[in-house]
Structures are given as C-alpha cells and as structure tokens.
Design a protein around this motif. Structure first.
Motif, PDB file in Angstrom:
ATOM      1  N   THR A 153       1.115  -1.182   0.053  1.00 48.08           N
ATOM      2  CA  THR A 153      -0.172   0.396  -0.117  1.00 48.08           C
ATOM      3  C   THR A 153       0.692   1.892  -0.017  1.00 48.08           C
ATOM      4  O   THR A 153       0.398   2.454  -1.001  1.00 48.08           O
ATOM      5  N   THR A 203       2.601   1.527  -3.423  1.00 45.52           N
ATOM      6  CA  THR A 203       1.966   1.459  -4.566  1.00 45.52           C
ATOM      7  C   THR A 203       1.344   3.840  -4.449  1.00 45.52           C
ATOM      8  O   THR A 203       1.486   4.385  -5.405  1.00 45.52           O
ATOM      9  N   ARG A 234       2.720   6.339  -7.248  1.00 42.40           N
ATOM     10  CA  ARG A 234       1.258   7.334  -7.885  1.00 42.40           C
ATOM     11  C   ARG A 234       2.384   8.823  -8.439  1.00 42.40           C
ATOM     12  O   ARG A 234       1.670   9.208  -8.399  1.00 42.40           O
ATOM     13  N   MET A 260       0.072  -6.339  -5.961  1.00 40.68           N
ATOM     14  CA  MET A 260      -0.776  -4.606  -5.938  1.00 40.68           C
ATOM     15  C   MET A 260      -0.423  -4.068  -6.949  1.00 40.68           C
ATOM     16  O   MET A 260      -0.892  -2.965  -7.318  1.00 40.68           O
ATOM     17  N   ARG A 285      -0.354  -4.208 -10.247  1.00 42.96           N
ATOM     18  CA  ARG A 285      -2.465  -3.765 -10.801  1.00 42.96           C
ATOM     19  C   ARG A 285      -2.120  -2.611 -10.345  1.00 42.96           C
ATOM     20  O   ARG A 285      -3.588  -1.440 -11.143  1.00 42.96           O
ATOM     21  N   GLU A 286      -1.971  -1.150  -9.928  1.00 45.18           N
ATOM     22  CA  GLU A 286      -2.652  -0.840  -9.180  1.00 45.18           C
ATOM     23  C   GLU A 286      -2.127   1.224  -9.496  1.00 45.18           C
ATOM     24  O   GLU A 286      -2.813   2.341  -8.930  1.00 45.18           O
ATOM     25  N   SER A 287      -0.599   0.962  -9.428  1.00 45.26           N
ATOM     26  CA  SER A 287      -0.070   2.117  -9.446  1.00 45.26           C
ATOM     27  C   SER A 287       0.203   2.838 -11.013  1.00 45.26           C
ATOM     28  O   SER A 287       0.596   4.215 -10.870  1.00 45.26           O
ATOM     29  N   ARG A 322      -9.852  -9.501  -5.444  1.00 49.98           N
ATOM     30  CA  ARG A 322      -9.774  -7.968  -4.530  1.00 49.98           C
ATOM     31  C   ARG A 322      -8.181  -7.584  -3.469  1.00 49.98           C
ATOM     32  O   ARG A 322      -8.775  -8.781  -2.830  1.00 49.98           O
TER      33      ARG A 322
END
Length: 785
Positions: free
Chosen positions: A164, A167, A171, A217, A220-222, A771
C-alpha cells in the motif's frame, strides 16, 4: 533501424554532469571498461545513468550540462532520439542540494500512504524540473531478516503495508511525469543469513504470498512503468535470467507493459557471480530472453558481446526487437520522440526563451540565457525549498515511534511547567549532522567521496534541535562512544554528565554507509541485532547512574536494547528521518508533536533470534521445543501515544459468508485522554485451520484516526473473502471455507476486539484479479455528555 541502432537503445552510460555546464563525462567504474561516447552516439543511446547523482553539481548548472548532452545525443543519431535520464530517489532526489526525506522504513512507520504519495510527487517534480525521466524507486522487498544491510531501504516486514505504501509512492512519482521503478524483483531481501547478494532459499509459497504480493499490488494499481530485476538467485535461478518471473508472471499474467531494467551490473553477474553463462554474450541472451530490456548502469553485455552473439546465430534478433519496442514506446510516452521535443528542461526554459537550441540561447548574450555563462545560472535553482522541508518534517514527525514511556515524556519545555534544569544529551548520534541520513542520501552516498564539498542542505544535529526545543534547560553533550568502535574511554565523561543531570537523552543507532563503510546500508550486513560497537555498554552504564534515561534511536534497522526495554524512562525509535528528523524528534520529546508512528518491523528482545518476523507460523513463535525465544520486545505495528484510546461496540453484521462473499463489521474508537492523538486501527486475519501452514496472523487493512480529547470515531470495514486467500498445495491461490478471526488491533501484539466469522461453500480459486483491499469508512461521532 539497423541492429546496432536498436541495440544502442538497450543500454545506458554512467555519466556525471559537469559543474561548469559542459557536456556530461562518462564515469569510469572499476567493474567496467572505459566508454567513449563518440563511438556510441552515432547509433543512439538508451539511457544516461545518474548525471546528478555521480558527483556534486549545482542543480542549474547540472541541468545545463544534461541539456547540452541531450542535444548532442539527439543530433548525433539519424533518428534524433535523445536518451532517457535516470536517477536514484530512494529518500529524495539523490542530487546535491536536494531535500533529504526520511528513508522508506520511516514511510512504513507512518502507516500513511497518502502522505507518502504527496512526498513522492514533490520528489518527482524536482527530478523532472532538471531533465530527469526515471527514478529508481521504490523498494518493495519485504523484510525477512533484519540483519540485512538494506533494511533501511525497505518499507517493512508486512507485504500489505509494503504494497500500500509503495503503490502510493509510485502514484506520486508517476503523477509528476517520472517513470517509477519497482525493485528488487524478486526475493532480494530473503537472502540467507541476511547477507547482501547471498542466495535465496525459500519455497514457491513464501515467494508468492509474501515476496510477490506488494509487486502484484503496485503493478495492478499504481500505473508503474518500470521494474528492476533482483541480483539474487532463488533456488538456483537468478532473477535476471528468470523468464517465468520476468515474462510469464510479470507480463503474461499481471499484464505489465513497461520496461524491465537491470540492477547495476546484474546482467554481467550472470557470468561473473552466478556462473549460469560462460560468456557475456550468453549472459546478454539469457537476460534478453527472460525479459530484461535495458542494461544498466553502462554498456557491457548488451554491447559487442550481444551483437556478436546475434551474428553467430546464438541469440535471436527478435529478442532485441521486442525490447527496443518497449523502450521506444516509453520514450514516446515521455515526449522524447515528439517532433517539437527540445532538450531544455523546465528550470532552464525561461532562460532559453524562444531559442531553438541551447547554443542559440547562449549566443543571445546577457539576457539570462542558458548557453554561454554557466556561472550566471549557479545558485538559481533550489531543490530544497521551504515547501519541501515542511513536507519532509511532516513525514519525519509521523514516522517517530514511541516504544516505551513510563510517564517521563512529554518533557515540559517551559520553566514554569517544570522543564528539566539540566539535560545530558549523550551518544554517538547526539551531535552528528548526518545521523539522520540513509545510505542513498546524497551527502552519504556521494558526498563522502568529496570531503571538501559542502553538504548542500541544512542538517541540524539532535543537540541543536534539543537546545532550541528546550530553551529553559541547559543541554550538555558528550559522545561517550563511537558508533561501531571498541573504545570505552568516553564512558567516564558521559557517566559524570549523566549523574549531574535531571535527565539523560542517549542518542544511539547507526552510521549509514556502503559496502562495509557503515553499520547500515547496502553491503553493511550485521552478524546479529546487538547495537553496533559498545553502544549497549554505554547505555547500561547510563542506566546504572539512576538518572532517568530516554533512549533515542537514529537507525536503519531495529536493534535489541537489553535492559532498556524494561528500565529506560522512554524509548523513541526513528529510522533515518531525513534532514528535518532531529527537529521532529525534539518536538515529540516535548509533546509539541504527538507521537503517531507505528513499527514497520518488530524490535527484537534478543540480538541473536534472527531471522524472525511477526509473520511466522506457530512453530516460528516461542515454543517448548526450542531454547531460542524469538518473541519481540516490541511487535510489528506497536507505537504509544500521549493519550489513551478505548475500543468498544464491536458489531458483526453477518458472521457467515460464502467463499466469494464478504463480512462487514464496525467498532468505535474513542480518545479517552486529555490530549489529541492518533490511533492506527490495524485489522489482522487469523486462520486457525488451513490446508497449508499459515502465519498466526497477517495484516489485511489499517486506518489512521486523528482524534481530539473525548472525540470518537465509528470505523466500519467490509472485508472480502478474497483477503483470506493463500497459495494452496497445488500452487493455485484459493479461498477455503472455515472459521476465521478478524482481529481489530492496536498492534500485532495488542488485539482489542475479535470478530469470529465463518466462510462457507466450496474451495474457490482466485487469481490476480481478486480484491486486494477491504473498504474502510470512518465517521466522527457527536460528543457524548
């Protein structure tokens, strides 16, 4: 493009910007042969390695040097393609005069991803302003053995926390137009005995569920656009030659579309260290085939060894085509292939005006143009602004962890409130400016090789910060001992000062360095987790005086503290908190700042109980079948405040859900003390019966709550069954039916409320689309009379 033109896009050259504004000069490293730019540039160049991070250079003059070089590179090849410039940014832009932020272990201690994102965006803006395109951060290695020297570069020992926070950092960096680089992919931190570059011995399940989770993570998300392979080999397979990892998992499964870059010299290491290639040409072919696109820091295996191997039919040219396509796509994303691309970076754009090139700007004369007079530019660019320092201060403050407190802290700063008459500030880190910096901060990483050069930033010592924070107290200081030396000759002076003081603050910890020149940092691994040198003996001598002792640690890893765990008046942990770190610590000591940090790594009780993290299975904890007790002195997630919090009113809306469902639970957290404070609600999952051995508990979510005295917040969490997944016996990730505990905790060793729930239905297989997070909502409640 010819083969030579394509291959030239696949390597960098290590350079240093000129402090006179001239073009960059190749940096010669003892591991590589000299590079002649005139021989390379007609074919193009993929990257420029660390133009600002190789030697001290004024930022504006360095930007001019880089700009002139980019103009030369683009002008020398027939396609007009400039190089991509990369730099280190592990704890801030690693350039002379740039802000030195706290190290990543402090990011983890904040439990505050949004603040880390804000910091990364500021770092990225500074880098982009002077012409840099890529940053070699963040580190997503999960700590498995705190003896490893690079623990300071990690975010912590829990994969969810690491994922977390990392990531968020990506960002922030990418939002500023900088290509972020995930590293080290994968397993570097799990080396045997915590030794740098040592082999990694772990199974596929540990790799999947602990090591790879943060990378998954972030991919996928950053929006991350680059990944760096690890140096190490896992079960005999070096990461640089691991096709199933770099292509099969990263690209084919996770869908990563960016570039994979080599850790420095990592491709050559396939021959020289790993012995899986007989020649540099074989090493180049193995790395390209596995999925490495760019050789860093400078040309070696991807030079003539690669082209010769292709000519001999040993390496398919299609592998070069695959890599160069990725490189050129990234350059296009950065605007480097645009028809109107210009080499002038933002900080020089005003000086260049409307001139078409730097040389034209230089010929314009005395109008502030950039071309001719580098001295006119010197000092005009600040990379350590007031805004940066304020942000560095906020991160440092929120990263300070109060481990122990018998009520001595906070210290009154005002005479009328009972400020100590005399404070003895003792220890090797009491009056050392660089004690707040990690090994990749510029003054340590590069500045130490240039002893006559100013630090470039202000680094107030802890002595200076405490003297300013406690103006009504006399602050006296003695070193007592060196960080890692055997000499106890300074003990007598230190003990005498302690006996004559109302309070002792002892500043202990590490000296950051590289390859054995420090006690923390790359290549500075530890045999055990005892404080380096004679620091523990100094600490014990001060405890023996009877004067209350507050321990302050400025360190890159956790250390066992012996008697201080039970006998010190207070223990304050700070992980290399950066240029504003000593002020942050002093403000926590006085109570002007409420401590809110939480441990991202466990603090051991015994120095020899490694490797151990809180993520251990049952037999990894204390047991009757071993005489070694790994129970920590302070567990992961621990951190005290200057107030108290009550947790109550747990409600589980439904205690049963299918293996594809979710649970919803809520609780109330109230500040019952007299001061404002921060509580970090941590949610851990305990799976009592599973088909493969599981950690006793693992973090699956967290949230920071800032509450004034008497105020309460209702925390509502929705927990998907996907968070209970793990890698099963056949290598697939599954969710099993059965009983679970969701532990709402103040730390891994302090559970406040427990929700017992049950998953029902068949075993369910999940994949990388599962998720990854619970949803957490908080509501501040109205005051209750």
């Amino acid at each position: 493009m010819t083969l030579q033109e394509k291959v030239s896009q696949l390597f960098g050259v290590w350079v240093g910007a000129s402090d006179e504004g001239a073009e960059v000069a190749p940096f010669q490293h003892d591991m590589e042969e000299a590079v002649v730019l005139d021989d390379l540039l007609p074919y193009g160049l993929g990257q420029l390695t660390r133009p600002f991070g190789t030697a001290p250079v004024d930022p504006a003059v360095g930007a001019l040097s880089l700009s002139r070089t980019q103009e030369r590179i683009a002008g020398a090849n027939r396609f007009g393609i400039p190089a991509l410039a990369h730099e280190e940014c592990l704890a801030g832009f690693a350039a002379w005069g740039a802000t030195a932020y706290p190290v990543p272990l402090s990011w983890g201690a904040t439990f505050h991803p949004e603040l880390v994102r804000e910091m990364a965006a500021a770092i990225g803006r500074d880098m982009r302003s002077v012409g840099v395109h890529q940053g070699l951060a963040p580190v997503l290695d999960v700590v498995r053995d705190a003896r490893w020297g690079r623990v300071e570069e990690t975010i912590g020992e829990d994969p969810y926390l690491v994922g977390t926070v990392a990531t968020a950092y990506v960002r922030g960096l990418e939002s500023a137009g900088i290509v972020a680089t995930l590293k080290h992919f994968a397993g570097y931190s799990a080396s045997r005995a915590g030794r740098n570059l040592a082999p990694v011995g772990m199974g596929a399940r540990e790799r999947a569920d602990v090591i790879l989770t943060p990378f998954e993570m972030a991919v996928r998300e950053s929006g991350v656009r680059s990944v760096m392979h690890a140096y190490t080999d896992t079960d005999g397979i070096p990461s640089a030659a691991d096709g199933p990892l770099l292509t099969g998992l990263l690209r084919d499964t996770w869908g990563f579309e960016g570039t994979v870059v080599a850790d420095y010299f990592g491709i050559a290491f396939l021959k020289t260290l790993h012995g899986v290639a007989g020649t540099f040409g074989e090493a180049a072919g193995a790395a390209l085939g596995a999925g490495v696109d760019v050789e860093l820091p400078t040309v070696s295996a991807f030079g003539s060894p690669l082209t010769d191997a292709i000519a001999e039919g040993l390496v398919p040219e299609a592998l070069v085509d695959r890599a160069v396509r990725r490189v050129l796509v990234q350059k296009a994303q950065l605007g480097l292939l645009d028809a109107d691309w210009r080499p002038v970076p933002p900080v020089l754009a005003g000086a260049a005006g409307e001139a078409g090139s730097l040389e034209e700007a230089g010929s314009a004369g005395g109008d502030g143009s950039v071309g001719g007079d580098s001295e006119a530019l010197r000092g005009t660019v600040r990379l350590d602004t007031d805004e940066n320092r304020a942000l560095a201060r906020r991160v440092a403050e929120q990263a300070v962890v109060l481990l122990r407190n018998d009520g001595t802290l906070p210290l009154p700063a005002d005479a009328a409130a009972g400020a100590p008459t005399r404070i003895a500030l003792i220890g090797p880190n009491a009056d050392t400016p660089t004690a707040v910096l990690g090994c990749y901060a510029f003054p340590v990483h590069v500045g130490g090789q240039h002893p006559g050069t100013p630090l470039g930033i202000e680094l107030p010592t802890l002595y200076e910060a405490c003297a300013a924070e406690f103006p009504h107290s006399e602050v006296v200081t003695a070193r007592g001992a060196d960080i890692d030396g055997p000499d106890t000759g300074g003990f007598a002076e230190a003990v005498e000062l302690a006996r004559g003081a109302d309070l002792v603050i002892v500043a202990l910890g590490d000296r950051a360095g590289l390859f054995g020149h420090g006690t923390s940092g790359e290549g500075c691994d530890a045999e055990n987790l005892a404080l380096p040198g004679v620091q523990q003996q100094l600490l014990d001598a001060l405890l023996d005086t009877g004067t209350p002792v507050v321990v302050v640690l400025l360190a890159g890893r956790p250390y066992a503290l012996g008697r201080a765990v039970d006998e010190a008046a207070a223990v304050v942990q700070s992980f290399f908190p950066g240029e504003e770190g000593t002020k942050a610590i002093a403000s926590v000591l006085s109570g002007r700042t409420a401590p809110s940090g939480r441990l991202p790594v466990s603090v051991p009780r015994h120095p020899g109980s490694q490797p151990s993290t809180y993520l251990a299975a049952r037999l990894g904890h204390s047991s009757e079948v071993s005489s070694v007790d790994p129970t920590p002195a302070f567990g992961f997630g621990h951190g005290l405040t200057y107030t108290a919090f009550a947790w109550s009113d747990l409600v589980v809306e439904c205690g049963r859900a299918s293996t594809e469902g979710e649970f919803t639970l809520a609780c109330t957290v109230r500040n019952t003390g007299a001061r404002a404070g921060t509580e970090v609600v941590q949610v851990y999952l305990h799976d009592s019966v599973a088909s493969v051995v599981q950690p006793v508990q693992r973090l699956i979510g967290y949230v920071r709550l800032d509450l004034d005295p008497g105020r309460a917040a209702r925390v509502r969490a929705t927990v998907p069954a996907d968070l209970a997944s793990f890698t099963g016996r056949d290598g697939r990730r599954i969710v099993e039916p059965g009983d679970l505990e969701l532990r709402l905790s103040a730390s891994s060793t302090d559970t406040r409320l427990t929700a017992r729930v049950t998953l029902t239905g068949p075993v369910r297989t999940v994949d990388h689309t599962r998720r990854l997070h619970m949803s957490i909502a908080t509501e501040i409640l109205a005051d209750v009379p």
